[in-house]
Write a protein that holds these residues in place. Structure first.
Motif, PDB file in Angstrom:
ATOM      1  N   SER A 190      16.121   0.404  -5.228  1.00 40.17           N
ATOM      2  CA  SER A 190      15.375   1.480  -5.876  1.00 40.17           C
ATOM      3  C   SER A 190      13.940   1.013  -6.071  1.00 40.17           C
ATOM      4  CB  SER A 190      16.014   1.832  -7.222  1.00 40.17           C
ATOM      5  OG  SER A 190      17.326   2.321  -7.045  1.00 40.17           O
ATOM      6  N   ALA A 191      13.037   1.520  -5.256  1.00 38.95           N
ATOM      7  CA  ALA A 191      11.635   1.093  -5.321  1.00 38.95           C
ATOM      8  C   ALA A 191      10.783   2.088  -4.550  1.00 38.95           C
ATOM      9  CB  ALA A 191      11.464  -0.305  -4.731  1.00 38.95           C
ATOM     10  N   ARG A 192       9.490   2.145  -4.897  1.00 41.69           N
ATOM     11  CA  ARG A 192       8.553   2.988  -4.156  1.00 41.69           C
ATOM     12  C   ARG A 192       8.105   2.228  -2.912  1.00 41.69           C
ATOM     13  NH1 ARG A 192       3.050   5.280  -6.847  1.00 41.69           N
ATOM     14  NH2 ARG A 192       4.546   6.625  -7.912  1.00 41.69           N
ATOM     15  N   PRO A 193       8.277   2.824  -1.714  1.00 42.60           N
ATOM     16  CA  PRO A 193       7.914   2.109  -0.483  1.00 42.60           C
ATOM     17  C   PRO A 193       6.448   2.303  -0.107  1.00 42.60           C
ATOM     18  CG  PRO A 193       8.974   4.178   0.066  1.00 42.60           C
ATOM     19  CD  PRO A 193       8.961   4.098  -1.438  1.00 42.60           C
ATOM     20  N   PHE A 194       5.954   1.419   0.762  1.00 44.09           N
ATOM     21  CA  PHE A 194       4.671   1.621   1.417  1.00 44.09           C
ATOM     22  C   PHE A 194       4.901   2.537   2.619  1.00 44.09           C
ATOM     23  CE2 PHE A 194       3.813  -2.350  -0.805  1.00 44.09           C
ATOM     24  CZ  PHE A 194       2.514  -2.158  -1.252  1.00 44.09           C
ATOM     25  N   VAL A 195       3.985   3.459   2.811  1.00 46.23           N
ATOM     26  CA  VAL A 195       4.131   4.460   3.870  1.00 46.23           C
ATOM     27  C   VAL A 195       3.118   4.174   4.976  1.00 46.23           C
ATOM     28  CG1 VAL A 195       4.173   6.928   4.403  1.00 46.23           C
ATOM     29  CG2 VAL A 195       4.805   6.131   2.116  1.00 46.23           C
ATOM     30  N   THR A 196       3.577   4.271   6.222  1.00 50.71           N
ATOM     31  CA  THR A 196       2.678   4.122   7.369  1.00 50.71           C
ATOM     32  C   THR A 196       3.013   5.202   8.389  1.00 50.71           C
ATOM     33  OG1 THR A 196       1.804   2.549   8.997  1.00 50.71           O
ATOM     34  CG2 THR A 196       4.180   2.470   8.557  1.00 50.71           C
ATOM     35  N   MET A 222       6.738   6.354   8.839  1.00 53.82           N
ATOM     36  CA  MET A 222       7.647   5.229   8.699  1.00 53.82           C
ATOM     37  C   MET A 222       7.325   4.501   7.401  1.00 53.82           C
ATOM     38  SD  MET A 222       8.089   3.796  12.601  1.00 53.82           S
ATOM     39  CE  MET A 222       9.747   3.199  12.259  1.00 53.82           C
ATOM     40  N   TYR A 223       8.228   3.599   7.007  1.00 54.74           N
ATOM     41  CA  TYR A 223       8.112   2.909   5.729  1.00 54.74           C
ATOM     42  C   TYR A 223       8.309   1.405   5.943  1.00 54.74           C
ATOM     43  CZ  TYR A 223       9.110   7.662   4.112  1.00 54.74           C
ATOM     44  OH  TYR A 223       9.087   9.009   3.914  1.00 54.74           O
ATOM     45  N   LEU A 224       7.522   0.614   5.232  1.00 48.32           N
ATOM     46  CA  LEU A 224       7.800  -0.819   5.214  1.00 48.32           C
ATOM     47  C   LEU A 224       9.044  -1.030   4.359  1.00 48.32           C
ATOM     48  CD1 LEU A 224       4.263  -2.424   4.743  1.00 48.32           C
ATOM     49  CD2 LEU A 224       5.485  -1.900   6.852  1.00 48.32           C
ATOM     50  N   ARG A 225       9.924  -1.894   4.826  1.00 51.78           N
ATOM     51  CA  ARG A 225      11.231  -1.994   4.177  1.00 51.78           C
ATOM     52  C   ARG A 225      11.114  -2.507   2.748  1.00 51.78           C
ATOM     53  NH1 ARG A 225      13.862  -6.939   7.594  1.00 51.78           N
ATOM     54  NH2 ARG A 225      12.562  -8.621   6.789  1.00 51.78           N
ATOM     55  N   ILE A 226      11.942  -1.948   1.893  1.00 50.95           N
ATOM     56  CA  ILE A 226      12.042  -2.429   0.523  1.00 50.95           C
ATOM     57  C   ILE A 226      13.212  -3.404   0.393  1.00 50.95           C
ATOM     58  CG2 ILE A 226      10.898  -0.476  -0.550  1.00 50.95           C
ATOM     59  CD1 ILE A 226      13.580   0.776  -1.096  1.00 50.95           C
ATOM     60  N   SER A 279      23.754   1.569 -10.109  1.00 45.46           N
ATOM     61  CA  SER A 279      24.211   0.694  -9.016  1.00 45.46           C
ATOM     62  C   SER A 279      24.713   1.544  -7.860  1.00 45.46           C
ATOM     63  CB  SER A 279      25.321  -0.243  -9.519  1.00 45.46           C
ATOM     64  OG  SER A 279      24.945  -0.905 -10.698  1.00 45.46           O
ATOM     65  N   PRO A 280      23.811   2.254  -7.168  1.00 45.61           N
ATOM     66  CA  PRO A 280      24.248   3.246  -6.173  1.00 45.61           C
ATOM     67  C   PRO A 280      24.884   2.667  -4.921  1.00 45.61           C
ATOM     68  CG  PRO A 280      21.850   3.021  -6.167  1.00 45.61           C
ATOM     69  CD  PRO A 280      22.348   2.260  -7.356  1.00 45.61           C
ATOM     70  N   VAL A 310      10.126   8.384  -8.393  1.00 43.96           N
ATOM     71  CA  VAL A 310       9.565   7.932  -7.106  1.00 43.96           C
ATOM     72  C   VAL A 310      10.300   6.710  -6.560  1.00 43.96           C
ATOM     73  CG1 VAL A 310       7.272   8.848  -7.598  1.00 43.96           C
ATOM     74  CG2 VAL A 310       7.831   6.481  -8.269  1.00 43.96           C
ATOM     75  N   GLU A 311      11.125   6.047  -7.407  1.00 38.47           N
ATOM     76  CA  GLU A 311      11.852   4.870  -6.955  1.00 38.47           C
ATOM     77  C   GLU A 311      13.284   5.162  -6.541  1.00 38.47           C
ATOM     78  OE1 GLU A 311      11.584   1.796  -9.866  1.00 38.47           O
ATOM     79  OE2 GLU A 311       9.466   1.382  -9.459  1.00 38.47           O
TER      80      GLU A 311
END
Length: 518
Positions: free
Chosen positions: A214-220, A229-233, A404-405, A458-459
């Motif tokens: 659960s985190a906000r990703p960086f978007v590219t 696409m997203y940088l992996r969390i 804890s998904p 957002v997370e």
């Protein structure tokens, strides 16, 4: 009123003068044919020489006439003795003015601290007992155009150490030792897991659907595919796909990216170890984690007894050195037990009642959000009142299903999961659980995450349809875990900030020279 220190202008002026002087020397060298040579080859490291000949007497070395070739950076000039530093250690070089040619002596005279040189000569020991190489021939390999930091003050500006790590490594032996230890920790992890029949793998850093945490990703954006696409969390969902495919024991030492704030414990780009083992549960990984940390401590530090310096916390809490023992069995308690233990005024009935938990959380200063269930409230209460008090190695288990998904529900109590987190010095070091392998349950939990994201979280996780499809082919009973490498190195090396253990930590933009930062 100016906030620029009064000595900044003079310091810059002095440095500019020294740089200009060194550039003049370089131009003169170019006129003599200097062309940044690349042909010198060392045959000895300073550290190896110090170790190999530590017991050799002065007379024995004089008799052996051991010829060596060393190379490195000139870091001290003591007149008749120069000091050369390579990646292993330092060694002295003796300037014998009676035997060296005028050309060599002139070259040595024009050397500056920071220059990189290659030297061939015979090993000796001084009257004081120091090993040295008597210079037979010397070659300038790289001309340093900028002066090194003052040899007495060193690099005392912490922010400058982080921004210009090359200077820190050049001048700070402790920093070099820390990053050498970090490398040995990673190597030791690989060796330990290989001996347990785990296979090292690599998974995508750019993902169409970010998941695994659960985190906000960086978007590219991928131009050719015209796709967001997203940088992996986290690599979790890809690693579990591999277990579905039959690679039953896998691990990845990976870089993850989370679009969050900077602190002494957080960097947007960080390193974790993720492990997945089929036909195992969270208890197996708890035991393996204990074993691996003991192995690493003995392998890297030679002891399981660590000392960690805790900075001052509240006004009445002084800084102190904390003794951490990894050789004893780690403590274990459930999340509910921990909340009750560190909040003795609370009763078991209160922490199972959502209304009571809302009131308690507000009293503790927690900003309660609408939509939080009992599990989320309990987790927030744990993080606010318990986490920072877990000094000795402690496994916390029984995390609420709501937070804890990806973890498997507990067979006796479906409101909690078979999950653990390891805490040391008040910091989470590892997170693991028995994996959820029921595709229908996973679908429902993903949908709950989607609803939370639509409500503004957002997370919250994205729905990963392909991962659910993989589970429908069958994931065997599996346990998985992530260990924070940066925090582990902080613990082992007694480092106060995550920036100390990252070669190139993220920093706020540097103000232009001569202008104060906003």
């Amino acid at each position: 009123m100016s906030h620029t220190p009064s000595n900044v202008g003079s310091t810059d002026s002095n440095e500019n003068h020294l740089v200009a002087s060194r550039r003049e020397k370089l131009q003169a060298l170019r006129g003599q044919g200097f062309n940044w040579p690349n042909g010198f080859r060392r045959d000895s490291w300073a550290g190896d020489l110090q170790d190999t000949y530590k017991d050799a007497s002065r007379e024995q070395l004089a008799q052996d006439c051991q010829l060596v070739r060393v190379a490195g950076r000139l870091v001290l000039n003591r007149g008749a003795f120069l000091v050369l530093q390579d990646m292993t250690d330092r060694i002295q070089l003796y300037v014998n003015r009676k035997t060296l040619s005028p050309v060599s002596l002139a070259l040595i005279k024009d050397l500056d601290l920071g220059d990189i040189i290659g030297v061939e000569g015979v090993l000796h020991r001084s009257g004081k007992g120091d090993l040295f190489v008597e210079i037979g021939s010397l070659e300038l390999l790289t001309k340093s155009l900028r002066p090194l930091p003052d040899k007495h003050k060193g690099l005392s500006d912490t922010e400058l150490r982080y921004r210009q790590r090359y200077l820190d490594l050049m001048t700070n032996a402790d920093s070099r030792r820390l990053f050498q230890a970090r490398s040995r920790i990673l190597e030791g992890m690989r060796r330990y897991l290989s001996e347990q029949d785990f296979m090292e793998v690599e998974t995508p850093m750019m993902q169409v659907t970010p998941g695994g945490a659960s985190a906000r990703p960086f978007v590219t954006h991928h131009q050719s595919l015209d796709q967001t696409m997203y940088l992996r969390i986290a690599p979790e969902l890809y690693l579990k796909r591999l277990v579905v495919g039959g690679l039953e024991r896998v691990f990845e030492l990976n870089r993850c990216f989370r679009n969050e704030g900077l602190s002494s414990r957080h960097n947007p780009e960080f390193t974790t170890l993720e492990i997945y083992q089929a036909y195992a549960d969270y208890r197996d990984l708890m035991q393996m984690t204990e074993d691996m940390l003991r192995f690493l401590a003995r392998d890297v530090l030679g002891t399981t007894s660590l000392t960690y310096h805790l900075p001052a916390g509240s006004d009445d809490e002084q800084s102190r050195n904390l003794a951490i023992e990894l050789g004893e069995p780690f403590s274990r308690m459930s999340l509910s037990e921990a909340v009750l233990h560190f909040n003795p005024e609370l009763s078991p009935a209160q922490i199972t009642c959502q209304t009571d938990l809302q009131s308690i959380a507000r009293e503790k200063g927690i900003n309660v959000q609408s939509g939080w269930g009992q599990g989320k409230l309990l987790m927030e209460l744990f993080e606010a009142t318990v986490e920072h008090q877990l000094m000795q190695p402690t496994f916390i288990t029984g995390y609420p299903t709501e937070v804890s998904p990806l973890a498997r529900r507990n067979d006796q109590d479906p409101t909690i999961t078979d999950r653990f987190e390891l805490f040391v010095c008040g910091r989470e070091l590892a997170n693991g659980f028995s994996e959820l392998n029921d595709p229908e349950d996973q679908h429902e939990r993903f949908m709950n995450q989607v609803r939370e994201k639509q409500a503004g979280d957002v997370e919250a996780m994205h729905y990963d349809a392909d991962y659910v499809r993989a589970l429908e082919y069958g994931l065997p009973p599996t346990a998985g875990e992530g260990i924070g490498i940066d925090r582990l190195v902080m613990l082992f090396m007694n480092a106060p900030s995550i920036r100390d253990v990252l070669l190139f930590p993220h920093m706020r933009p540097e103000a232009p020279r001569g202008e104060p930062a906003p």
